[in-house]
Design an enzyme around this catalytic site. Structure first.
Site, PDB file in Angstrom:
ATOM      1  N   GLY A  26      28.611 -30.585 -17.084  1.00  0.00           N
ATOM      2  CA  GLY A  26      27.979 -29.854 -18.181  1.00  0.00           C
ATOM      3  C   GLY A  26      26.539 -29.626 -17.755  1.00  0.00           C
ATOM      4  N   THR A  27      26.303 -28.553 -17.040  1.00  0.00           N
ATOM      5  CA  THR A  27      24.986 -28.396 -16.405  1.00  0.00           C
ATOM      6  C   THR A  27      23.882 -28.020 -17.389  1.00  0.00           C
ATOM      7  OG1 THR A  27      25.710 -26.200 -15.746  1.00  0.00           O
ATOM      8  CG2 THR A  27      25.806 -27.932 -14.071  1.00  0.00           C
ATOM      9  N   ASN A  28      24.252 -27.589 -18.608  1.00  0.00           N
ATOM     10  CA  ASN A  28      23.184 -27.325 -19.585  1.00  0.00           C
ATOM     11  C   ASN A  28      22.489 -28.636 -19.959  1.00  0.00           C
ATOM     12  OD1 ASN A  28      24.108 -24.743 -19.570  1.00  0.00           O
ATOM     13  ND2 ASN A  28      25.017 -24.789 -21.602  1.00  0.00           N
ATOM     14  N   ASP A  29      23.297 -29.615 -20.402  1.00  0.00           N
ATOM     15  CA  ASP A  29      22.708 -30.905 -20.768  1.00  0.00           C
ATOM     16  C   ASP A  29      22.169 -31.622 -19.539  1.00  0.00           C
ATOM     17  OD1 ASP A  29      22.367 -32.000 -23.411  1.00  0.00           O
ATOM     18  OD2 ASP A  29      24.482 -31.530 -23.739  1.00  0.00           O
ATOM     19  N   CYS A  74      31.131 -26.332 -16.412  1.00  0.00           N
ATOM     20  CA  CYS A  74      31.340 -25.527 -17.613  1.00  0.00           C
ATOM     21  C   CYS A  74      30.028 -25.151 -18.297  1.00  0.00           C
ATOM     22  CB  CYS A  74      32.273 -26.240 -18.582  1.00  0.00           C
ATOM     23  SG  CYS A  74      31.631 -27.830 -19.135  1.00  0.00           S
ATOM     24  N   HIS A 108      19.711 -20.004 -29.574  1.00  0.00           N
ATOM     25  CA  HIS A 108      21.067 -19.993 -30.128  1.00  0.00           C
ATOM     26  C   HIS A 108      21.645 -18.583 -30.133  1.00  0.00           C
ATOM     27  CE1 HIS A 108      24.039 -19.794 -33.456  1.00  0.00           C
ATOM     28  NE2 HIS A 108      24.411 -20.975 -32.959  1.00  0.00           N
ATOM     29  N   GLU A 132      27.270 -34.990 -17.617  1.00  0.00           N
ATOM     30  CA  GLU A 132      26.091 -34.261 -18.080  1.00  0.00           C
ATOM     31  C   GLU A 132      24.899 -35.170 -18.314  1.00  0.00           C
ATOM     32  OE1 GLU A 132      27.091 -32.496 -21.900  1.00  0.00           O
ATOM     33  OE2 GLU A 132      28.611 -34.021 -22.221  1.00  0.00           O
ATOM     34  N   MET A 174       0.817  -1.217   0.000  1.00  0.00           N
ATOM     35  CA  MET A 174       0.000   0.000   0.000  1.00  0.00           C
ATOM     36  C   MET A 174       0.853   1.271   0.000  1.00  0.00           C
ATOM     37  SD  MET A 174      -2.895   1.377   2.603  1.00  0.00           S
ATOM     38  CE  MET A 174      -1.787   2.509   3.405  1.00  0.00           C
ATOM     39  N   ARG A 219      17.361   4.561   4.294  1.00  0.00           N
ATOM     40  CA  ARG A 219      17.624   3.164   3.933  1.00  0.00           C
ATOM     41  C   ARG A 219      18.839   3.157   3.022  1.00  0.00           C
ATOM     42  NH1 ARG A 219      12.526   3.015  -0.206  1.00  0.00           N
ATOM     43  NH2 ARG A 219      13.107   5.014  -1.061  1.00  0.00           N
ATOM     44  N   ARG A 268      37.005 -30.023 -25.363  1.00  0.00           N
ATOM     45  CA  ARG A 268      35.990 -31.059 -25.491  1.00  0.00           C
ATOM     46  C   ARG A 268      36.013 -31.624 -26.905  1.00  0.00           C
ATOM     47  NH1 ARG A 268      29.818 -29.427 -24.944  1.00  0.00           N
ATOM     48  NH2 ARG A 268      30.226 -28.501 -26.978  1.00  0.00           N
ATOM     49  N   ARG A 317      35.024 -25.592 -27.283  1.00  0.00           N
ATOM     50  CA  ARG A 317      34.130 -26.445 -28.081  1.00  0.00           C
ATOM     51  C   ARG A 317      34.697 -26.564 -29.473  1.00  0.00           C
ATOM     52  NH1 ARG A 317      29.399 -22.786 -25.938  1.00  0.00           N
ATOM     53  NH2 ARG A 317      31.165 -21.437 -26.329  1.00  0.00           N
ATOM     54  N   SER A 349      34.035 -32.487 -15.345  1.00  0.00           N
ATOM     55  CA  SER A 349      33.497 -31.143 -15.520  1.00  0.00           C
ATOM     56  C   SER A 349      31.995 -31.282 -15.759  1.00  0.00           C
ATOM     57  CB  SER A 349      34.166 -30.453 -16.709  1.00  0.00           C
ATOM     58  OG  SER A 349      33.555 -29.204 -16.915  1.00  0.00           O
TER      59      SER A 349
END
Ligand code: ADP
Ligand code: MG
Ligand code: MG
Length: 876
Positions: free
Chosen positions: A767-770, A832, A457, A746, A108, A341, A619, A563, A765
């Protein structure tokens, strides 16, 4: 036991204990703190967050005891101010202000001048001898109360006000006469009755009750709930309510109101900075009703008040050891502080203030490192639109990659390169980009796409290149055939100028002025301090010597991911890669691979040389082969003739390689298992480059990474291919060189069997995307169709491709680390994926015990800072 639901300002609610701050909220705690510092603040009370929670538990009614405690505290305010609430001679007026633990949108808005009605307004007029002030306060109160408590549209009040100005022939609100204001009050009341179907309440305590209830209820507006979901704020917290005696900035030329920062919030310079407006109330200053004066002007207007303000801000800064912002009101020459603040600031200012405060002895280096938000640093690492520039935005898309850029539009990657060769700046405009566009993206200043999300992409590649990108701008109609970019009625042709603001997702027609942000002294200093405190190593994802150099300059300590497939989309290589893929037998493949070898070796020579002395993880080939398939007739004809095949025969080969679900198909180490000669060639290129540079006296540390391992057997086989090649190269060259063979983790199964994978792997390593893609079963390329809605509906708190899903995917990461090290205690473990540059994910990787994170070059400083903060908060 009697629960204390209400605290009087300054009654010890801020003995520094978080528990107390949680009870009275941020604004309440800061007001109380100012009082304890002896700063003039009008008397008031805070109704606790617990009272709000109890209100909901009690079927939206006040909890027992609350009303009595509020009344007791009103008496104390009355005593302190020498006026009485609702009194017909000397009325006390109040403000009602929301104040949760953290400030939140949707809460509010403040109600001012509460307690006025047709009788008390006359009393106020008489007592102050200033009827104009009294009636101005009254009309403001009705307007605010009608809007925020009774739900009447704000615009309707503004319309009535504008009508009154016209009727009485004045330009500004503060020129309205008493008579006009009385008129307006009557109009407002009628408006409320019509819109809300209720009368405006006359009784001051009922006004107060309505406002307090409205603050409580605002805790559960849709916006507030949504904000809490996104930011993981518990719904049980509730909001506090501050009820405070009014002071009046609208009592004439001797009164006013303003806001100020103790330093310049855009540059960080140590100067007092702010604005004020005379004869004004509340947020008139920020509302832009009249043009406010710069604070320095107050020194001439009211020197004593100015000096007092300066003394107060110095006191507050020394006390908070931060840059506070303050809100103040001057009532007939007397100064009151109404809020303080931690002030919002730009990244430049944040860095400068943190570093200078260390020099001033206000804070230490650790505190300085904790002060700057790593995400905000992104602002410093890219050019941006000149903050003083005026421009119109023609369309907005997703802020896919930060920074700004201007250039002439072109519609194909080839055109981009042609224009660039003529020394033109270009913006590449595509419906969406694909791997074949890499060359054009590389030479463009910025990229605009009509389709695709934050992980499309275009977005991912642009972020990797540190190039600005606006993606998924659906208002853009792109005709590649006509070479036009259309927004509604505006048609742009090839060569027309466009400016992109990737930080905000804005598209602007024409060329807007830009500022190159300097990564100057303070920034470097802060980064050095961060390095002193972090435990995680910081590497970069880089596919070219140029990217590697950029990352080195930003402080990268190695490459966590090169890559190799990106290297295959360049000039003559594309055709050789295709010949390799579509060869009908091993001999044909080997012939094409032999021609590719020198190129690939050249790539590694360049990268290893740039990164000498530091590890470089390479890789081996990962993507599905179909990504290399030509689509147009002329290319197919040319390729067929180069391979001595008929076009039909080539097409048959292409068809035979087609997959229904390529991301889960023949890719990664599966290619290496079926075509070991591909990995053997890549290994040879790596090791020959390593041998050559080692011989020349350089130190190189290649780390060969096998992608997409799900079983230890895959790794064992592929490692053997690499080791065999390494032995041959060592023999041929007579050079001993260092190298490791490890794997990307991955596939969820690899986490589960990480102990056995570690028998073969010399490093992991993640591969947290996959890994995210496969753990959720979401195709990263298709998730754009539902993920935004998932986040909007609260199925997911955030996009798991942007910030690691710590409880799900993160649990697999932890399992992988623990199982891997159970077998090999010193196993080197890194990450990575894109998450390696996300501060929240970095904090997680730190606590999971990883050795390093790897991120795109432009995120290296962010990762350095985030890693330092993680270790300061949770030391290893
Ligand atoms: P916000 O949370 O939006 O900052 P505030 O509660 O600070 O809202 O109120 C907005 C403005 O209302 C303040 O900046 C101040 O000018 C005015 N205000 C609030 N309380 C009082 C008061 N007791 N006397 C005079 N003005 C007040
Ligand atoms: Mg506000
Ligand atoms: Mg405020």
């Amino acid at each position: 036991m009697n629960t204390k639901w209400v605290y009087f300002f300054g009654d010890g609610q801020t003995d520094g204990q978080q528990h107390e701050k949680n009870l009275v909220g941020g604004k309440g705690a800061n007001l109380a703190e100012m009082i304890e510092l002896g700063i003039p603040v009008p008397a008031g009370m805070t109704i606790t967050t617990d009272a709000c929670t109890a209100f909901y538990a009690n079927g939206e009614k006040w909890v027992d005891g609350l009303e009595e405690q509020i009344k007791e505290n009103i008496t104390r305010i009355e005593q302190s101010m020498g006026a009485k609430f609702g009194d017909k001679e000397n009325p006390l007026l109040l403000s009602v202000r929301s104040g949760a633990r953290v400030s939140m949108p949707g809460m509010m808005d403040t109600v001012l001048n509460l307690g006025l009605n047709d009788e008390t307004v006359e009393a106020l007029a008489k007592k102050s001898g200033n009827p104009r002030f009294a009636w101005d306060s009254y009309r403001r109160f009705i307007q605010m109360y009608g809007d925020v408590v009774m739900g009447v549209d704000h615009a309707d009040f503004e319309q009535a006000l504008a009508a009154e100005r016209v009727k009485y022939g004045v330009e500004l609100d503060n020129e309205l006469s008493v008579e006009a204001l009385k008129d307006l009050v009557a109009d407002y009341k009628e408006l409320i009755q019509k819109s809300a179907g209720k009368l405006f309440p006359d009784d001051p305590f009922e006004q107060l009750r309505g406002s307090i209830d409205a603050v409580f209820r605002s805790w559960n507006t849709a916006r507030a709930i949504r904000y809490r979901q996104i930011n993981h704020i518990p719904h049980e917290w509730g909001t506090a309510v501050n009820v405070q005696a009014m002071v009046y900035g609208n009592m004439g030329a001797n009164s006013g109101t303003g806001v100020a920062f103790t330093r310049d919030p855009s540059t960080g310079e140590n100067v007092f900075y702010g604005e004020y407006l005379m004869d004004a109330q509340g947020e008139d200053v920020v509302a832009g009703i009249r043009t406010p004066h710069p604070i320095a002007h107050l020194q001439e207007d009211m020197p004593a008040v100015y000096d007092e303000l300066v003394a107060i801000y110095k006191l507050l800064e020394n006390h908070s050891k931060d840059m506070p912002d303050v809100e103040f009101t001057i009532q007939e020459g007397k100064l009151y502080m109404l809020q303080t603040r931690s002030g919002k600031r730009t990244a430049t200012a944040a860095v400068r203030i943190a570093v200078e405060m260390v020099a001033e002895g206000l804070i230490d280096k650790k505190e300085a490192v904790l002060r700057v938000d790593p995400i905000q640093l992104d602002q410093l690492l890219h050019p941006m639109i000149d903050p003083n520039a005026k421009y119109d935005v023609i369309a907005t898309g997703l802020p896919a990659s930060p920074g700004a850029a201007a250039g002439r539009i072109v519609f194909t990657a080839e055109e981009a390169e042609v224009w660039k060769n003529r020394d033109e700046k270009v913006i590449l405009v595509r419906n969406e980009t694909s791997p074949e566009d890499i060359g054009g993206m590389d030479v463009a200043e910025g990229i605009l796409t009509a389709r695709g999300g934050m992980t499309s992409h275009a977005a991912v590649v642009a972020r990797g290149m540190g190039k600005c990108c606006v993606a998924g701008c659906s208002a853009a109609q792109i005709s590649e055939a006509n070479k036009t970019l259309t927004f509604g009625n505006t048609v742009l042709k090839e060569g027309d100028w466009v400016t992109l603001n990737g930080t905000a997702g804005e598209v602007i027609v024409g060329e807007v002025a830009m500022v190159e942000v300097q990564v100057e002294g303070n920034f470097g200093t802060l980064m050095e301090w961060a390095d002193e405190f972090r435990a995680l190593g910081i590497r970069t994802n880089a596919d070219t010597p140029h990217d590697a150099k950029t990352a080195l300059d930003f402080g990268a300590e190695g490459i966590g991911l090169t890559r190799t497939e990106h290297m295959f989309f360049e000039g003559e290589r594309t055709s050789l890669v295709r010949q390799m893929i579509f060869a009908s037998d091993k001999a044909g493949r080997e012939a094409a691979l032999a021609k590719l070898l020198p190129y690939q070796k050249g790539d590694f020579l360049g990268i290893f040389e740039t990164m000498q002395g530091l590890p470089v993880t390479v890789r081996l080939l990962d993507p599905p082969l179909h990504e290399f398939v030509p689509h147009d007739e002329p290319t197919m004809k040319k390729l067929a003739s180069e391979m001595g095949l008929s076009v039909d025969a080539l097409k048959a080969r292409i068809e035979s390689l087609e997959e229904i679900n390529p991301m889960l198909g023949h890719r990664g180490c599966r290619l290496g298992v079926t075509y070991p000669e591909i990995y053997a060639m890549q290994a040879r290129a790596i090791f020959e480059a390593a041998a050559e540079l080692t011989k020349a006296g350089l130190k190189v540390f290649p780390e060969v990474m096998i992608p997409l391992i799900g079983t230890v057997e895959e790794l064992r086989m592929m490692k053997q291919v690499c080791v065999d090649v390494a032995n041959v190269v060592a023999e041929e060259t007579g050079v001993k060189f260092d190298y490791l063979v490890g794997t990307m983790i991955e596939i969820p199964r690899a986490c589960v069997v990480a102990d056995s994978v570690a028998e073969e792997a010399e490093f992991f390593s993640f591969g947290t995307n996959d890994l995210t893609q496969m753990t959720f079963g979401y195709s990263r390329d298709d998730a754009g169709t539902f993920l935004p809605e998932y986040v909007e509906k609260g199925v997911l708190a955030r996009d798991p491709f942007q910030s690691l899903d710590q409880v799900g995917v993160g649990a697999l990461v932890k399992m992988g680390v623990e199982k891997g090290r159970s077998n090999k205690p010193n196993l080197k473990v890194g990450v990575c994926g894109e998450h390696g540059g996300d501060p929240a994910s970095i904090e997680f990787f730190h606590s999971a015990g990883l050795d390093y994170v790897s991120c795109s070059p432009y995120r290296v400083p962010i990762a350095r800072l985030a890693a330092a903060q993680a270790n300061l908060r949770n030391p290893r």
